[in-house]
Design a protein around this motif. Structure first.
Motif, mmCIF file in Angstrom:
data_model
loop_
_atom_site.group_PDB
_atom_site.id
_atom_site.type_symbol
_atom_site.label_atom_id
_atom_site.label_comp_id
_atom_site.label_asym_id
_atom_site.label_seq_id
_atom_site.Cartn_x
_atom_site.Cartn_y
_atom_site.Cartn_z
ATOM 1 N N GLU A 386 -25.738 -7.209 7.779
ATOM 2 C CA GLU A 386 -25.294 -6.551 9.010
ATOM 3 C C GLU A 386 -25.807 -5.116 9.121
ATOM 4 O OE1 GLU A 386 -21.078 -6.887 8.992
ATOM 5 O OE2 GLU A 386 -21.105 -9.083 8.817
ATOM 6 N N LYS A 387 -26.429 -4.608 8.046
ATOM 7 C CA LYS A 387 -26.953 -3.237 8.098
ATOM 8 C C LYS A 387 -28.103 -3.158 9.112
ATOM 9 C CE LYS A 387 -24.352 -1.586 4.756
ATOM 10 N NZ LYS A 387 -24.904 -1.341 3.420
ATOM 11 N N ASP A 388 -28.162 -2.058 9.858
ATOM 12 C CA ASP A 388 -29.170 -1.914 10.912
ATOM 13 C C ASP A 388 -30.587 -2.016 10.357
ATOM 14 O OD1 ASP A 388 -27.241 -1.652 12.820
ATOM 15 O OD2 ASP A 388 -27.283 0.553 12.868
ATOM 16 N N ARG A 392 -33.243 -4.933 11.438
ATOM 17 C CA ARG A 392 -34.512 -4.616 12.097
ATOM 18 C C ARG A 392 -35.686 -5.271 11.381
ATOM 19 N NH1 ARG A 392 -32.292 0.619 12.806
ATOM 20 N NH2 ARG A 392 -33.396 1.378 10.970
ATOM 21 N N ILE A 393 -35.665 -5.217 10.049
ATOM 22 C CA ILE A 393 -36.765 -5.812 9.279
ATOM 23 C C ILE A 393 -36.785 -7.325 9.441
ATOM 24 C CG2 ILE A 393 -37.524 -6.274 6.906
ATOM 25 C CD1 ILE A 393 -36.787 -3.339 6.290
ATOM 26 N N ILE A 394 -35.611 -7.943 9.474
ATOM 27 C CA ILE A 394 -35.545 -9.390 9.668
ATOM 28 C C ILE A 394 -36.061 -9.774 11.053
ATOM 29 C CG2 ILE A 394 -33.958 -11.341 9.940
ATOM 30 C CD1 ILE A 394 -32.254 -10.107 7.712
ATOM 31 N N ALA A 395 -35.678 -9.004 12.068
ATOM 32 C CA ALA A 395 -36.147 -9.280 13.428
ATOM 33 C C ALA A 395 -37.671 -9.145 13.510
ATOM 34 C CB ALA A 395 -35.471 -8.335 14.419
ATOM 35 N N ALA A 396 -38.208 -8.123 12.857
ATOM 36 C CA ALA A 396 -39.662 -7.935 12.863
ATOM 37 C C ALA A 396 -40.367 -9.061 12.119
ATOM 38 C CB ALA A 396 -40.004 -6.584 12.229
ATOM 39 N N ALA A 397 -39.743 -9.543 11.062
ATOM 40 C CA ALA A 397 -40.323 -10.642 10.288
ATOM 41 C C ALA A 397 -40.413 -11.909 11.135
ATOM 42 C CB ALA A 397 -39.485 -10.895 9.039
ATOM 43 N N HIS A 398 -39.357 -12.211 11.873
ATOM 44 C CA HIS A 398 -39.386 -13.380 12.758
ATOM 45 C C HIS A 398 -40.517 -13.258 13.778
ATOM 46 C CE1 HIS A 398 -35.894 -15.706 11.523
ATOM 47 N NE2 HIS A 398 -35.161 -14.605 11.463
ATOM 48 N N GLU A 399 -40.686 -12.056 14.310
ATOM 49 C CA GLU A 399 -41.721 -11.842 15.327
ATOM 50 C C GLU A 399 -43.113 -12.014 14.731
ATOM 51 O OE1 GLU A 399 -43.009 -8.387 18.552
ATOM 52 O OE2 GLU A 399 -41.021 -8.346 17.623
ATOM 53 N N ARG A 400 -43.313 -11.531 13.514
ATOM 54 C CA ARG A 400 -44.638 -11.639 12.880
ATOM 55 C C ARG A 400 -44.991 -13.086 12.560
ATOM 56 N NH1 ARG A 400 -44.725 -7.767 7.868
ATOM 57 N NH2 ARG A 400 -46.915 -8.438 7.774
#
Length: 448
Positions: A386-388, A392-400
């Protein structure tokens, strides 16, 4: 209510720590009280694998069930799917399997089946847990109403015939040289006999249980010895079961592992050709390889994904009317035949396809090229997700990864561990992304 005893597959833990005679006694009493429905005598069937602690737990369960008036039928060492099948065929009110599956001998567990052979619902498990915590002394049977216990001698033959009947009547495995690894577990007698009766030449290993060696350097979680034996004997195929025989992996003639994803692909394609699929697709977990999904799509079949655990796979199969599902680990459920995974029956279905096509196992069972898959575990609490910074890193990973890959993040339900799995066509990218997510989780854990 929080679950104190049951996990995703019954109650499991170290013998004489979590899994004690006292607990087994109370489980027997609680389940016995819940499943005494209707008039007349009530019965429970109890099977086990080959762990030393099985004797202790079996006797405690017998005491529990008989103390509330249930007759107990003791099956001895039998596969989990055999216990589920016999619960139905012997018209038992409840079935019990004493096993910790693929775990080492120090662990043990108690799996419960309802009269339909299915694992219990969350609601019934919660009811059992509530009774375990209560005072049961006033609910015990009167002396004249106590249950009886007896051992059943013909169950091995009954299960072997059941397994053989899942094949066409004229199917023979004659000409196949099979190395069979029973993991020194529950199927050490029934599996070699069943395959031999079907005409195969069977070289059995992992069939000398001593109470301590179940799953030790053998079985589906440790197939190195089987791979070596297949190559050494120039066998056509190797089959590795786990301790309670509800999982299977196979080895082709070259010594290459065939996992549950490939096995499901073989069965799905075969059953589609024979018009045996009840729905145009199968059910698997989030851990199944994207290569399986793509292969099924090429056959106009779908892959529906669930959380990890065979109970979730089976729930979705029942909801959606699917008759094939399973896990990459080799826990394959063919609901036309069984209410749980059955390693022997799954292997038989694959061998039948080998015989029908008259091809090598490597040709039949390599249905798709798996996408590179990377899995890492990080010691971190669920809250770190839940840490910001982590989000953010997880969201960027999905996008990549985009549409060419997947990122699956699963907090453990039993320990402060987060499992990070990535897969995609570019191995370097997948490794980089998984490393970044794991690094972020470690940093968050340290900061906490």
């Amino acid at each position: 209510m929080a679950r104190s005893y049951f996990g995703t597959d019954g109650i499991r833990g170290k013998a004489n720590e979590k899994i004690t005679p006292e607990l087994a006694l109370k489980v027997g009493q609680s389940a016995g009280l819940i499943f005494q429905r209707g008039e007349g005598r009530h019965r429970v069937v109890i099977g086990k694998d080959t762990r030393l602690s099985g004797y202790m737990i079996e006797n405690a369960l017998v005491a529990g069930f008989t103390s509330v008036g249930m007759d107990t039928l003791l099956l001895g060492p039998m596969p989990t799917p055999a216990v589920a099948m016999l619960t139905r065929s012997m018209r038992a009110d409840v079935g019990v399997m004493i096993s910790a599956s693929h775990n080492a001998y120090e662990d043990n567990g108690i799996k419960l089946f309802g009269p339909d052979g299915h694992k219990l619902s969350d609601e019934i498990e919660a009811e059992i847990e509530s009774l375990i915590e209560s005072d049961l002394t006033r609910r015990l049977s009167q002396p004249q109403d106590l249950g009886r216990a007896r051992r059943i001698e013909d169950v091995r033959a009954r299960y072997i015939e059941f397994a053989k009947r899942t094949l066409p009547r004229n199917m023979s495995f004659e000409g196949l040289r099979i190395v069979l690894d029973c993991a020194n577990g529950a199927a050490y007698r029934v599996a070699p006999e069943a395959l031999w009766e079907l005409g195969a030449e069977v070289i059995a290993i992992g069939v000398d249980p001593d109470g301590f060696n179940i799953n030790r350097e053998c079985g589906s979680t440790s197939p190195q010895a089987l791979r070596q034996k297949v190559r050494e004997l120039r066998a056509d195929v190797g089959i590795a079961l786990d301790g309670d025989a509800d999982r299977v992996i196979m080895i082709d003639e070259n010594g290459q592992i065939i996992d549950g994803d490939q096995l499901m692909a073989v069965v799905a394609e075969s059953w589609r050709a024979q018009n045996l699929l009840t729905r145009p697709g199968i059910v698997a977990t989030v851990m199944s390889n994207i290569g399986l999904e793509r292969y099924l799509a090429s056959l106009n079949l779908t892959l529906e994904r669930t959380a990890v655990g065979d109970r979730y796979v089976l729930e979705r199969m029942r909801e959606g009317g699917f008759n094939v599902g399973g896990e990459q680990s080799g826990h394959v459920i063919l609901s036309d035949y069984s209410t749980t995974g059955d390693g022997l029956v799954t292997a038989m279905q694959v061998l039948a396809e080998v015989q029908r096509k008259n091809q090598r196992v490597s040709e039949v069972c390599r249905r798709f090229e798996p996408a590179p898959q990377v899995l890492q575990n990080v010691r971190a609490a669920r809250a770190q997700l839940e840490k910001d910074t982590v989000a953010r890193i997880i969201a960027a990973a999905h996008e990549r990864l985009g549409a060419t890959g997947r990122l699956v993040i699963r907090p453990s339900g039993t320990e402060p561990v987060i499992r990070v799995m990535g897969e995609g066509d570019n191995r370097e990218l997948v490794e980089e992304i998984v490393a970044e997510v794991c690094h972020a989780l470690k940093d968050a854990a340290i900061a906490a």
